[in-house]
Design a protein around this motif. Structure first.
Motif, PDB file in Angstrom:
ATOM      1  N   ASP A 106       0.846  -1.184   0.000  1.00  0.00           N
ATOM      2  CA  ASP A 106       0.000   0.000   0.000  1.00  0.00           C
ATOM      3  C   ASP A 106       0.888   1.242   0.000  1.00  0.00           C
ATOM      4  O   ASP A 106       1.437   1.628   1.028  1.00  0.00           O
ATOM      5  CB  ASP A 106      -0.930  -0.001   1.209  1.00  0.00           C
ATOM      6  N   LYS A 107       1.011   1.872  -1.152  1.00  0.00           N
ATOM      7  CA  LYS A 107       1.912   3.012  -1.307  1.00  0.00           C
ATOM      8  C   LYS A 107       1.171   4.344  -1.360  1.00  0.00           C
ATOM      9  O   LYS A 107       1.762   5.373  -1.691  1.00  0.00           O
ATOM     10  CB  LYS A 107       2.747   2.823  -2.582  1.00  0.00           C
ATOM     11  N   VAL A 108      -0.104   4.345  -1.012  1.00  0.00           N
ATOM     12  CA  VAL A 108      -0.910   5.563  -1.106  1.00  0.00           C
ATOM     13  C   VAL A 108      -0.556   6.506   0.034  1.00  0.00           C
ATOM     14  O   VAL A 108      -0.621   6.128   1.214  1.00  0.00           O
ATOM     15  CB  VAL A 108      -2.413   5.237  -1.094  1.00  0.00           C
ATOM     16  N   VAL A 149      -4.828   5.906 -13.925  1.00  0.00           N
ATOM     17  CA  VAL A 149      -5.225   4.935 -12.909  1.00  0.00           C
ATOM     18  C   VAL A 149      -3.978   4.333 -12.295  1.00  0.00           C
ATOM     19  O   VAL A 149      -2.998   4.048 -13.002  1.00  0.00           O
ATOM     20  CB  VAL A 149      -6.085   3.796 -13.506  1.00  0.00           C
ATOM     21  N   ALA A 150      -3.992   4.153 -10.992  1.00  0.00           N
ATOM     22  CA  ALA A 150      -2.915   3.432 -10.295  1.00  0.00           C
ATOM     23  C   ALA A 150      -3.561   2.526  -9.259  1.00  0.00           C
ATOM     24  O   ALA A 150      -4.614   2.874  -8.693  1.00  0.00           O
ATOM     25  CB  ALA A 150      -1.949   4.387  -9.617  1.00  0.00           C
ATOM     26  N   ASP A 151      -2.961   1.372  -9.026  1.00  0.00           N
ATOM     27  CA  ASP A 151      -3.439   0.581  -7.896  1.00  0.00           C
ATOM     28  C   ASP A 151      -2.603   0.917  -6.667  1.00  0.00           C
ATOM     29  O   ASP A 151      -1.651   1.697  -6.738  1.00  0.00           O
ATOM     30  CB  ASP A 151      -3.472  -0.919  -8.214  1.00  0.00           C
ATOM     31  N   LYS A 167      -7.352   8.127 -10.486  1.00  0.00           N
ATOM     32  CA  LYS A 167      -8.169   7.101  -9.842  1.00  0.00           C
ATOM     33  C   LYS A 167      -7.254   6.059  -9.229  1.00  0.00           C
ATOM     34  O   LYS A 167      -6.255   5.666  -9.841  1.00  0.00           O
ATOM     35  CB  LYS A 167      -9.091   6.434 -10.873  1.00  0.00           C
ATOM     36  N   VAL A 168      -7.551   5.626  -8.019  1.00  0.00           N
ATOM     37  CA  VAL A 168      -6.780   4.570  -7.355  1.00  0.00           C
ATOM     38  C   VAL A 168      -7.691   3.372  -7.140  1.00  0.00           C
ATOM     39  O   VAL A 168      -8.817   3.524  -6.632  1.00  0.00           O
ATOM     40  CB  VAL A 168      -6.198   5.055  -6.006  1.00  0.00           C
ATOM     41  N   VAL A 169      -7.199   2.193  -7.525  1.00  0.00           N
ATOM     42  CA  VAL A 169      -7.976   0.965  -7.384  1.00  0.00           C
ATOM     43  C   VAL A 169      -7.206  -0.013  -6.506  1.00  0.00           C
ATOM     44  O   VAL A 169      -6.025   0.197  -6.191  1.00  0.00           O
ATOM     45  CB  VAL A 169      -8.278   0.321  -8.753  1.00  0.00           C
ATOM     46  N   GLU A 170      -7.858  -1.066  -6.107  1.00  0.00           N
ATOM     47  CA  GLU A 170      -7.224  -2.070  -5.270  1.00  0.00           C
ATOM     48  C   GLU A 170      -6.278  -2.946  -6.094  1.00  0.00           C
ATOM     49  O   GLU A 170      -6.427  -3.085  -7.313  1.00  0.00           O
ATOM     50  CB  GLU A 170      -8.283  -2.951  -4.603  1.00  0.00           C
ATOM     51  N   VAL A 201       2.002   6.991  -4.042  1.00  0.00           N
ATOM     52  CA  VAL A 201       0.849   7.293  -4.896  1.00  0.00           C
ATOM     53  C   VAL A 201      -0.032   8.299  -4.170  1.00  0.00           C
ATOM     54  O   VAL A 201      -0.343   8.132  -2.989  1.00  0.00           O
ATOM     55  CB  VAL A 201       0.036   6.018  -5.213  1.00  0.00           C
ATOM     56  N   VAL A 202      -0.438   9.342  -4.875  1.00  0.00           N
ATOM     57  CA  VAL A 202      -1.358  10.342  -4.339  1.00  0.00           C
ATOM     58  C   VAL A 202      -2.665  10.235  -5.110  1.00  0.00           C
ATOM     59  O   VAL A 202      -2.684  10.355  -6.339  1.00  0.00           O
ATOM     60  CB  VAL A 202      -0.787  11.769  -4.480  1.00  0.00           C
ATOM     61  N   GLU A 203      -3.766   9.988  -4.384  1.00  0.00           N
ATOM     62  CA  GLU A 203      -5.071   9.878  -5.027  1.00  0.00           C
ATOM     63  C   GLU A 203      -5.711  11.259  -5.141  1.00  0.00           C
ATOM     64  O   GLU A 203      -5.879  11.966  -4.151  1.00  0.00           O
ATOM     65  CB  GLU A 203      -5.984   8.949  -4.230  1.00  0.00           C
ATOM     66  N   LEU A 204      -6.074  11.646  -6.365  1.00  0.00           N
ATOM     67  CA  LEU A 204      -6.700  12.933  -6.596  1.00  0.00           C
ATOM     68  C   LEU A 204      -8.206  12.847  -6.352  1.00  0.00           C
ATOM     69  O   LEU A 204      -8.816  11.792  -6.499  1.00  0.00           O
ATOM     70  CB  LEU A 204      -6.443  13.399  -8.032  1.00  0.00           C
TER      71      LEU A 204
END
Length: 259
Positions: A4-6, A178-180, A211-214, A233-236
């Motif tokens: 989990d890099k968010v 998109v990034a997971d 967009k961030v997904v699992e 990763v930064v979720e917008l």
């Protein structure tokens, strides 16, 4: 390292970028640039930055904001583009600029990420790219204060080629569609541009994602950039994800269709 890099926010993601760092930044013109990571870095305050990017934004947008605040001391790019302040700082001796052929710049970043120290290319043979003398910095009177050095040229398969060193940046800032949560990324159409090689070249790579997904939601064949190259990763927000622009919009009247 956790899958989990968010990061909590863009500000948190860029908080440890130091003054004097080198940054590889994705995008072409204003297409696919990491708008919010650049804004967070502007707020964070790091300066004396070396920026590796196809160009340096435009006046009042993108990397142009860092230029206006005198936060960039050196740029490695393929063209000055639409940025008048970029040109002014370069020609007045306030900024060091290493102009590099566009394909060579992309390959220098990709090679850095692939662990390749240097490579030979025919691009630039017979020009100042190979022979040296490209003005990297002017003095206040307009004379060349710093110029490029000659590069090694060798013949392979009957063709002369010039040696180009790869680029490894301290930090890479990129934008993905998109990034997971593990950092695997997908880019949309032309926004893919320099984002992949820039991301590969960073020792620390930070992605802002629309967009961030699992983990597991992206199919292996969908991934343009494997998560091994990404650390944060930064979720917008939806509003942020919709924030996009181009340098110039050119349209023509729609022709009427007659039966």
């Amino acid at each position: 390292m956790s899958l989990d890099k968010v990061a909590a926010s863009a500000a948190d993601a860029v908080a440890d970028i130091r003054s004097g760092s080198s940054l590889a930044v994705g995008g072409f013109g204003l297409v696919g640039i990491p708008w919010f990571l650049i804004a967070a870095l502007l707020e964070q305050g790091a300066d004396d930055l070396t920026v590796v990017s196809n160009n340096c934004g435009v006046d009042g947008a993108g990397l142009g904001l860092l230029l206006e605040q005198r936060r960039i001391s050196r740029v490695i790019a393929s063209y000055v583009g639409e940025n008048k302040e970029f040109a002014r700082q370069y020609l007045s001796g306030e900024l060091t600029v290493e102009l590099t052929p566009q394909g060579t710049l992309a390959e220098r970043m990709r090679a850095g990420g692939a662990g390749i120290g240097a490579f030979f290319t025919p691009t630039g043979v017979g020009t100042m790219v190979a022979e040296g003398g490209l003005p990297w910095r002017y003095d206040a009177d307009g004379a060349v204060a710093l110029a490029s050095e000659p590069k090694e040229v060798r013949t392979f398969h009957g063709k002369e080629m010039v040696l180009e060193e790869s680029i490894v940046a301290d930090v890479a800032l990129v934008r993905a569609a998109v990034a997971d949560r593990a950092g695997n990324c997908v880019f949309n159409a032309s926004a893919r541009n320099f984002n992949v090689p820039a991301a590969m070249s960073g020792r620390l790579t930070i992605v802002e994602a629309e967009k961030v997904v699992e983990v597991g939601e992206l199919g292996p064949d969908e991934v343009h950039l494997p998560g091994v190259f990404v650390q944060r990763v930064v979720e917008l927000t939806p509003e942020q994800a919709a924030t996009k622009d181009i340098e110039k919009r050119t349209t023509r009247p729609r022709e009427e269709i007659t039966a």
